[in-house]
Enzyme design. Sequence first.
Site, short mmCIF file in Angstrom:
data_model
loop_
_atom_site.label_atom_id
_atom_site.label_comp_id
_atom_site.label_asym_id
_atom_site.label_seq_id
_atom_site.Cartn_x
_atom_site.Cartn_y
_atom_site.Cartn_z
N LYS A 294 1.52 2.56 -15.95
CA LYS A 294 0.67 1.42 -14.16
C LYS A 294 -0.83 1.89 -15.02
CE LYS A 294 -0.07 2.62 -9.56
NZ LYS A 294 0.02 2.79 -8.35
N TYR B 19 -1.51 2.58 3.89
CA TYR B 19 -0.28 2.58 4.73
C TYR B 19 0.46 3.81 4.34
CZ TYR B 19 0.58 1.10 0.15
OH TYR B 19 0.57 1.41 -0.94
N THR C 278 6.05 0.86 -2.04
CA THR C 278 4.73 -0.15 -1.11
C THR C 278 5.54 -1.06 -0.87
OG1 THR C 278 2.72 1.04 -1.68
CG2 THR C 278 2.06 -1.01 -1.52
N THR D 168 5.46 2.05 -7.15
CA THR D 168 4.54 1.70 -8.37
C THR D 168 4.30 3.33 -9.29
OG1 THR D 168 2.00 1.85 -7.05
CG2 THR D 168 3.78 -0.35 -7.93
N ASP D 169 3.52 4.76 -8.39
CA ASP D 169 3.84 5.25 -8.93
C ASP D 169 4.11 5.97 -10.54
OD1 ASP D 169 2.06 5.62 -7.14
OD2 ASP D 169 1.89 7.21 -6.62
N GLU E 34 -3.00 15.57 -36.79
CA GLU E 34 -3.77 16.65 -36.13
C GLU E 34 -2.78 18.42 -35.96
OE1 GLU E 34 -7.02 14.22 -36.75
OE2 GLU E 34 -6.85 16.43 -35.09
#
Length: 359
Positions: A195, A56, A42, A122-123, A316
Amino acid sequence: MNKRILGIFITLCLLVFSFQAVAFAAETQAKPNIVILATGGTIAGAGVTSTTTVGYTAAVTPVDKLISNVPELTKVANVSGEQVAQIASESMTMDIWLTLAKRVNQLLAQDNVDGIVITHGTDTLEETAYFLDLVVKSDKPVVLVGSMRPGTAMSADGPLNLYRAVILAGTKEAVGKGVMVMLNDTINAGREVTKTITDRVDTFQAPIIGALGVFTGDKPVFYRQSLRKNTTATEFDVTNLTTLPRVDIVYHYAGNAGTMIDAAVHADAKGIVHAGTGDGSIGKAEYPAIENALKKGVVVVRSARVGSGIIARNGEADDDKYGFIASDNLNPQKARILLMLALTKTNDVKEIQRMFWEY
Ligand code: DAS
């Protein structure tokens, strides 16, 4: 007489010129040499209108334009740029990672390079940051930067993020801090940042652990540093790597009976990261698939889908009995990176567990 005046005038001009040249050289000398490696995202995106912040096109602005769009950069560093890739980072590949890591190490080995800034979508920025945190072989600052709004948007966050990332990459206090992520005035560690929000400028957080520091105006202020081994202190080296072992992440949920584990084994995964419920829990119905994977020599790491907190070893699940590795506090996408690199060194689950405690 005229000749005399002319001679004095020329001498004065030469003196002024040489003084300016010396001053320019001194100023250039004083500024750090920062290389910007661009990969897309971006921060290199463009929208149709100034209010377009979704819908965009990412990865359209080339690195030299990213630099010329922020003329203030020349005040804080001697900047040069290289275009390593031009992609939206959801399409990041292991090939680009290896190319990027090798170029970073090559540049940082040069005396005339003081730091590196990587512009990135950013992903998957948090993944590239942790991968580089484990394979960069220099203490010099490496700073990843992105943005949540394209450069064409009102209040675009990219230019100021880039400006501050370049300042950070040229800051002495940033040396030896591991790979860092700089967005929204906040300095985060590549190991811990993730993120957390799909569409806000404050999306990058380090849950529970917190940021390394912040910017106040143009000044970076550090409050802590990561205690985990990184960069020059790791045993991982990409120099001779041309590929990375296949590691898949499988997500657990109510009703899941291990179908995706079977699929990962069928795809010849060498490792599986299980994004378990709660504290990394595995559903009873998953065990036949997991046991089949273990029989085939697949290494299984237990992480959790919840996004933060420690996966307690033998909590667990019976890790000792099955040979599972607990991911410590690494989320699934980060655990996958460490497991991929670990598998370039060993298949021994005790050794790999040690690595999850150390990195
Ligand atoms: N698609 C996103 C990416 O490239 C855009 C961004 O936020 O950078 O990661």
